[in-house]
Design a protein around this motif. Structure first.
Motif, short mmCIF file in Angstrom:
data_model
loop_
_atom_site.label_atom_id
_atom_site.label_comp_id
_atom_site.label_asym_id
_atom_site.label_seq_id
_atom_site.Cartn_x
_atom_site.Cartn_y
_atom_site.Cartn_z
N SER A 97 0.84 -1.20 0.00
CA SER A 97 0.00 0.00 0.00
C SER A 97 0.87 1.25 0.00
O SER A 97 1.91 1.30 0.67
CB SER A 97 -0.91 0.00 1.22
N THR A 188 -1.38 -4.77 -14.89
CA THR A 188 -2.31 -4.18 -13.94
C THR A 188 -2.81 -2.81 -14.42
O THR A 188 -3.99 -2.49 -14.24
CB THR A 188 -1.63 -4.04 -12.57
N LEU A 192 -6.73 -1.84 -15.17
CA LEU A 192 -7.39 -0.69 -14.55
C LEU A 192 -7.94 0.26 -15.60
O LEU A 192 -9.01 0.85 -15.41
CB LEU A 192 -6.39 0.03 -13.63
N LYS A 197 -12.14 -3.52 -11.46
CA LYS A 197 -12.00 -3.13 -10.07
C LYS A 197 -10.74 -3.75 -9.47
O LYS A 197 -10.31 -4.81 -9.90
CB LYS A 197 -13.22 -3.56 -9.27
N PRO A 198 -10.13 -3.10 -8.46
CA PRO A 198 -8.91 -3.66 -7.86
C PRO A 198 -9.08 -5.07 -7.32
O PRO A 198 -8.19 -5.90 -7.43
CB PRO A 198 -8.58 -2.66 -6.75
N SER A 199 -10.24 -5.36 -6.70
CA SER A 199 -10.46 -6.71 -6.17
C SER A 199 -10.52 -7.74 -7.29
O SER A 199 -9.95 -8.83 -7.18
CB SER A 199 -11.76 -6.74 -5.36
N LEU A 201 -9.19 -7.32 -10.27
CA LEU A 201 -7.84 -7.34 -10.84
C LEU A 201 -6.94 -8.30 -10.05
O LEU A 201 -6.17 -9.06 -10.63
CB LEU A 201 -7.27 -5.92 -10.81
N LEU A 202 -7.07 -8.26 -8.74
CA LEU A 202 -6.24 -9.13 -7.90
C LEU A 202 -6.59 -10.60 -8.12
O LEU A 202 -5.69 -11.44 -8.21
CB LEU A 202 -6.44 -8.74 -6.43
#
Length: 314
Positions: A97, A188, A192, A197-199, A201-202
């Motif tokens: 982060s 990544t 995006l 969404k980041p979740s 994407l993960l």
């Protein structure tokens, strides 16, 4: 322009002009002979030594107390690795982060739990009641919601799971962080830009690609954890080693019982090693293709394809 192949007799004549002499490796053969002799001497010493009491070892292999301790060891390993993986994933995401409020506590967590020995952590958690007599939840406006004596909660088994889970989480956090960072940043950014969404994407982009980097060290850590669980015998958790100790404390057959424990550790580690190999091949299958050919056949196919392309260009 056509390339005419050489005739068989001309090829044989050219080969006859050369004498192929295999390269000799005298020192390699000497080293192999010395190692073989030493292994045979070691095997002879182990098999013929009456102090090892092999008949006694065989009689305890399937002893109910030993088998029960074996299942406790396997269960501890699975539970600790499960909790360590979850905690490690959270700490790894905190480390990545951009916020210092998240990355600094995560770095401190890794520094503490990776920097202190597992045995020290195990004893500290087992003696938590010396620091906190009770585990109390107090909320503003509500007061004390509940209060439980620490010894009631922190049993030897709970202390073992908590201590080793946090200790292993420090290592898993670094393994997962390195795996996540191994994924190309361009992928990544592209995801995006597409509105992912980041979740998502993960789950869909980062983790599937990071697994090929995460799996090998995680497998090694799991194998190491299986052996590390033997430390819980210090706080009287009935694992494999503790079960063997409980038997030889009565019968004084120390060496045979330790050999029995060693045998079962080797069996479980061998099974885990095989499973790790299958997982590594599963997550690396896209690199070799669905049906990878042996190296020699693969190179031969490439040469033939290049030859056909060259002929077509002519």
């Amino acid at each position: 322009m056509n390339v005419l192949p050489l005739k068989d007799d001309s090829v044989a004549a050219k080969r006859a002009q050369f004498t192929v002499v295999p390269l000799r490796h005298p020192w390699r053969w000497a080293a192999a002979a010395i190692v073989t002799i030493l292994l045979l001497l070691l095997l002879q010493a182990v098999v013929s030594n009456p102090n090892l009491q092999w008949p006694v070892v065989a009689s305890y292999i399937l002893n109910p107390i030993i088998v029960q301790g074996l299942w406790v060891t396997v269960g501890l390993t699975l539970a600790i690795m499960f909790f360590a993986s979850i905690i490690g994933m959270i700490v790894a995401l905190m480390m990545l982060s951009p916020s210092k409020m998240l990355s600094v506590p995560a770095a401190a967590f890794i520094w503490w739990f990776r920097g202190t020995p597992a045995l020290v952590q195990l004893i500290l958690w087992y003696n938590l009641s010396l620091i906190f007599k009770d585990i109390t939840l107090w909320l503003p406006g509500l007061g004390t919601v509940f209060s439980i004596p620490t010894n009631t909660v922190m049993t030897p088994l709970v202390a073992a799971v908590v201590a080793l889970s946090l200790h292993e989480a420090g290592y898993m956090a670094e393994i997962i962080r390195n795996g996540l960072k191994s994924v190309n940043r361009g992928q990544t950014e592209a995801a995006l830009c597409l509105g992912m969404k980041p979740s998502l994407l993960l789950r869909r982009i980062v983790i599937p690609q990071a697994m090929r980097v995460i799996i090998p060290p995680t497998g090694n850590e799991t194998i190491n954890l299986l052996k590390t669980t033997s430390l819980v015998s210090i706080i009287a958790v009935g694992d494999l080693l503790y079960s063997a100790q409980a038997i030889y404390a009565r019968t004084f057959e120390t060496i045979p019982l330790l050999l029995v424990a060693t045998f079962w550790y080797l069996v479980v580690v061998s099974i885990m090693t095989i499973g790790q190999g299958y997982l590594e091949r599963h997550y690396s299958r896209d690199e070799a293709g669905p049906n990878p050919a042996p190296g020699g056949l693969s190179r031969l196919g490439s040469i033939l394809m290049m030859r056909e392309k060259w002929r077509g260009a002519q």
